[in-house]
Design a protein around this motif. Structure first.
Motif, PDB file in Angstrom:
ATOM      1  N   ALA A 101       0.814  -1.221   0.000  1.00 17.57           N
ATOM      2  CA  ALA A 101       0.000   0.000   0.000  1.00 17.57           C
ATOM      3  C   ALA A 101       0.845   1.268   0.000  1.00 17.57           C
ATOM      4  O   ALA A 101       0.447   2.276  -0.585  1.00 17.57           O
ATOM      5  N   GLY A 102       1.990   1.267   0.591  1.00 18.82           N
ATOM      6  CA  GLY A 102       2.808   2.472   0.654  1.00 18.82           C
ATOM      7  C   GLY A 102       3.869   2.560  -0.422  1.00 18.82           C
ATOM      8  O   GLY A 102       4.633   3.521  -0.455  1.00 18.82           O
ATOM      9  N   ALA A 103       3.917   1.576  -1.339  1.00 18.77           N
ATOM     10  CA  ALA A 103       4.962   1.557  -2.364  1.00 18.77           C
ATOM     11  C   ALA A 103       4.682   2.601  -3.443  1.00 18.77           C
ATOM     12  O   ALA A 103       3.526   2.917  -3.733  1.00 18.77           O
ATOM     13  N   ARG A 104       5.743   3.141  -4.059  1.00 12.78           N
ATOM     14  CA  ARG A 104       5.563   4.071  -5.171  1.00 12.78           C
ATOM     15  C   ARG A 104       5.077   3.330  -6.407  1.00 12.78           C
ATOM     16  O   ARG A 104       4.294   3.844  -7.188  1.00 12.78           O
ATOM     17  N   TYR A 105       5.585   2.099  -6.585  1.00 16.85           N
ATOM     18  CA  TYR A 105       5.130   1.248  -7.681  1.00 16.85           C
ATOM     19  C   TYR A 105       5.419  -0.202  -7.318  1.00 16.85           C
ATOM     20  O   TYR A 105       6.177  -0.492  -6.389  1.00 16.85           O
ATOM     21  N   VAL A 106       4.789  -1.108  -8.049  1.00 20.47           N
ATOM     22  CA  VAL A 106       4.935  -2.526  -7.779  1.00 20.47           C
ATOM     23  C   VAL A 106       5.585  -3.195  -8.978  1.00 20.47           C
ATOM     24  O   VAL A 106       5.360  -2.822 -10.128  1.00 20.47           O
ATOM     25  N   GLU A 107       6.434  -4.188  -8.712  1.00 19.35           N
ATOM     26  CA  GLU A 107       7.055  -4.994  -9.759  1.00 19.35           C
ATOM     27  C   GLU A 107       6.263  -6.289  -9.943  1.00 19.35           C
ATOM     28  O   GLU A 107       5.596  -6.758  -8.999  1.00 19.35           O
ATOM     29  N   PRO A 108       6.309  -6.913 -11.129  1.00 14.32           N
ATOM     30  CA  PRO A 108       5.533  -8.134 -11.365  1.00 14.32           C
ATOM     31  C   PRO A 108       5.794  -9.236 -10.348  1.00 14.32           C
ATOM     32  O   PRO A 108       4.865  -9.915  -9.892  1.00 14.32           O
ATOM     33  N   GLU A 109       7.056  -9.409  -9.954  1.00 11.16           N
ATOM     34  CA  GLU A 109       7.409 -10.482  -9.029  1.00 11.16           C
ATOM     35  C   GLU A 109       6.724 -10.341  -7.670  1.00 11.16           C
ATOM     36  O   GLU A 109       6.565 -11.325  -6.942  1.00 11.16           O
ATOM     37  N   GLN A 110       6.318  -9.130  -7.340  1.00 11.76           N
ATOM     38  CA  GLN A 110       5.668  -8.908  -6.049  1.00 11.76           C
ATOM     39  C   GLN A 110       4.233  -9.435  -6.007  1.00 11.76           C
ATOM     40  O   GLN A 110       3.594  -9.413  -4.964  1.00 11.76           O
ATOM     41  N   LEU A 111       3.718  -9.895  -7.154  1.00 17.04           N
ATOM     42  CA  LEU A 111       2.374 -10.461  -7.196  1.00 17.04           C
ATOM     43  C   LEU A 111       2.381 -11.986  -7.229  1.00 17.04           C
ATOM     44  O   LEU A 111       1.321 -12.603  -7.352  1.00 17.04           O
ATOM     45  N   LEU A 112       3.544 -12.589  -7.115  1.00 20.71           N
ATOM     46  CA  LEU A 112       3.646 -14.047  -7.181  1.00 20.71           C
ATOM     47  C   LEU A 112       2.803 -14.733  -6.115  1.00 20.71           C
ATOM     48  O   LEU A 112       2.245 -15.811  -6.354  1.00 20.71           O
ATOM     49  N   ASP A 113       2.709 -14.168  -4.935  1.00 21.90           N
ATOM     50  CA  ASP A 113       1.980 -14.797  -3.834  1.00 21.90           C
ATOM     51  C   ASP A 113       0.602 -14.180  -3.616  1.00 21.90           C
ATOM     52  O   ASP A 113      -0.026 -14.404  -2.578  1.00 21.90           O
ATOM     53  N   GLU A 114       0.123 -13.415  -4.589  1.00 20.77           N
ATOM     54  CA  GLU A 114      -1.142 -12.712  -4.424  1.00 20.77           C
ATOM     55  C   GLU A 114      -2.302 -13.428  -5.125  1.00 20.77           C
ATOM     56  O   GLU A 114      -2.100 -14.195  -6.071  1.00 20.77           O
ATOM     57  N   THR A 115      -3.510 -13.150  -4.647  1.00 16.65           N
ATOM     58  CA  THR A 115      -4.733 -13.523  -5.363  1.00 16.65           C
ATOM     59  C   THR A 115      -5.157 -12.310  -6.174  1.00 16.65           C
ATOM     60  O   THR A 115      -5.453 -11.251  -5.624  1.00 16.65           O
ATOM     61  N   LEU A 116      -5.166 -12.465  -7.493  1.00 20.39           N
ATOM     62  CA  LEU A 116      -5.537 -11.367  -8.383  1.00 20.39           C
ATOM     63  C   LEU A 116      -7.019 -11.492  -8.723  1.00 20.39           C
ATOM     64  O   LEU A 116      -7.465 -12.514  -9.251  1.00 20.39           O
ATOM     65  N   ILE A 117      -7.781 -10.453  -8.439  1.00 20.17           N
ATOM     66  CA  ILE A 117      -9.218 -10.440  -8.719  1.00 20.17           C
ATOM     67  C   ILE A 117      -9.463  -9.577  -9.951  1.00 20.17           C
ATOM     68  O   ILE A 117      -9.021  -8.424 -10.014  1.00 20.17           O
ATOM     69  N   THR A 118     -10.147 -10.138 -10.944  1.00 21.42           N
ATOM     70  CA  THR A 118     -10.453  -9.390 -12.159  1.00 21.42           C
ATOM     71  C   THR A 118     -11.921  -9.609 -12.536  1.00 21.42           C
ATOM     72  O   THR A 118     -12.604 -10.454 -11.970  1.00 21.42           O
ATOM     73  N   TYR A 119     -12.354  -8.846 -13.524  1.00 17.11           N
ATOM     74  CA  TYR A 119     -13.660  -9.103 -14.130  1.00 17.11           C
ATOM     75  C   TYR A 119     -13.574 -10.413 -14.928  1.00 17.11           C
ATOM     76  O   TYR A 119     -12.473 -10.842 -15.289  1.00 17.11           O
ATOM     77  N   PRO A 120     -14.706 -11.033 -15.229  1.00 15.98           N
ATOM     78  CA  PRO A 120     -14.681 -12.297 -15.989  1.00 15.98           C
ATOM     79  C   PRO A 120     -14.400 -12.064 -17.463  1.00 15.98           C
ATOM     80  O   PRO A 120     -15.280 -12.174 -18.328  1.00 15.98           O
TER      81      PRO A 120
END
Length: 302
Positions: A177-196
């Motif tokens: 939440a406090g990062a200036r930007y995120v790198e792709p590798e930082q989403l490896l352990d995340e649940t990504l929620i998108t539209y269908p």
């Protein structure tokens, strides 16, 4: 000779699933429809349906004619409705197709003043199309296509109406939440929620994750923006959304926006229309309202 009524009958029998139901929808007796069905096959010289008890199943020839009916009949119906509007001095209905799930909030800001300006025009919004957004435009199922991914085709035009930035939305208490930007590798352990939507059409995959050879731990789809952001606020996952939309919800939900990559992901929303409709005044006016009205257009932020 193939006639329009043949296509109407083929489409209606397919829709209803039986001659009895189709006869009712067409205001015919079942015997009259049965006679017409036999006559169609005799005239064309090939079976259109296979009989399975009381049900009818289209043959290969029937499937071809059904496809033809679904392409041509909406154009006939659109032309007849337009002629009726001309004859009665009416404007008609502007049918808007949406290929941009988060754009409903933006659309409301355009539609409200537009309806005030055009009291004789109704607005209808469609999200699912039998032939996709481009096919729906060509098939006269819709008059305007709202899309972030225009496909140039002869006979169509796409007008850019506003720019936006795609960002990652996380809970306020999330480590990113406090990062200036995120790198792709930082989403490896995340649940990504998108539209269908197919991942091939999702910017976070095409412009962020796949070029880095990265996939999130889990991918979950949800239909509505409100539920997506409720899930994000509850720290059940992260989502990629337009910054303007995320910031609107940040006023009432504990969520934060983070740039996707150092340079961010810049996008545009386009309105697709048929070139043949360029002289339709209320349609051209809608494009102008969308382009020049009070719509969100935030700059990329550092």
């Amino acid at each position: 000779m193939l006639e329009r009524i043949h296509l109407v009958i083929i489409r209606e029998v397919h829709r209803q699933g039986s001659l009895t139901a189709a006869a009712g929808a067409l205001y015919l007796t079942q015997s009259a429809l049965s006679h017409t069905v036999k006559k169609i096959e005799q005239q064309l010289g090939t079976p259109i349906w296979d009989r399975e008890g009381r049900s009818l199943r289209l043959t290969q020839a029937g499937q071809y004619l059904l496809s033809l009916a679904e392409r041509l009949l909406p154009q006939f119906e659109h032309a007849e409705a337009r002629m009726k509007q001309y004859a009665e001095g009416e404007r008609g209905t502007l049918r808007i197709g949406m290929e941009c799930h988060p754009c409903y909030q933006w659309l409301l800001k355009v539609v409200s003043p537009y309806l005030e300006r055009w009291p004789d025009v109704d607005v209808d919004v469609k999200q699912r199309f039998q032939f996709g957004g481009i096919g729906a435009l060509f098939g006269y199922d819709i008059d305007v296509l709202v899309t972030p991914d225009p496909l140039k085709r002869p006979g169509l035009r796409f007008d850019p109406v506003f720019d936006y930035e795609q960002v990652l939305v996380v809970a306020e208490g999330h480590p990113l939440a406090g990062a200036r930007y995120v790198e792709p590798e930082q989403l490896l352990d995340e649940t990504l929620i998108t539209y269908p939507v197919e991942t091939d059409r999702l910017d976070i995959y095409n412009q962020f994750l796949r070029p880095a050879g990265v996939a999130p731990r889990r991918h979950k789809t949800i239909e509505t923006t409100d539920i997506i952001l409720q899930m994000v606020a509850s720290n059940r996952g992260v989502a990629a959304l337009p910054r303007w939309l995320a910031e609107e919800y940040a006023d009432r939900l504990p969520v934060a926006s983070v740039k996707l990559g150092k340079d961010g992901i810049a996008k545009q929303i386009f309105l697709g229309t048929r070139e043949a409709d360029a002289s339709v005044d209320y349609l051209a006016s809608f494009v102008a309202f969308a382009r020049d009205g009070n719509v969100p257009s935030p700059r990329l932020r550092g």
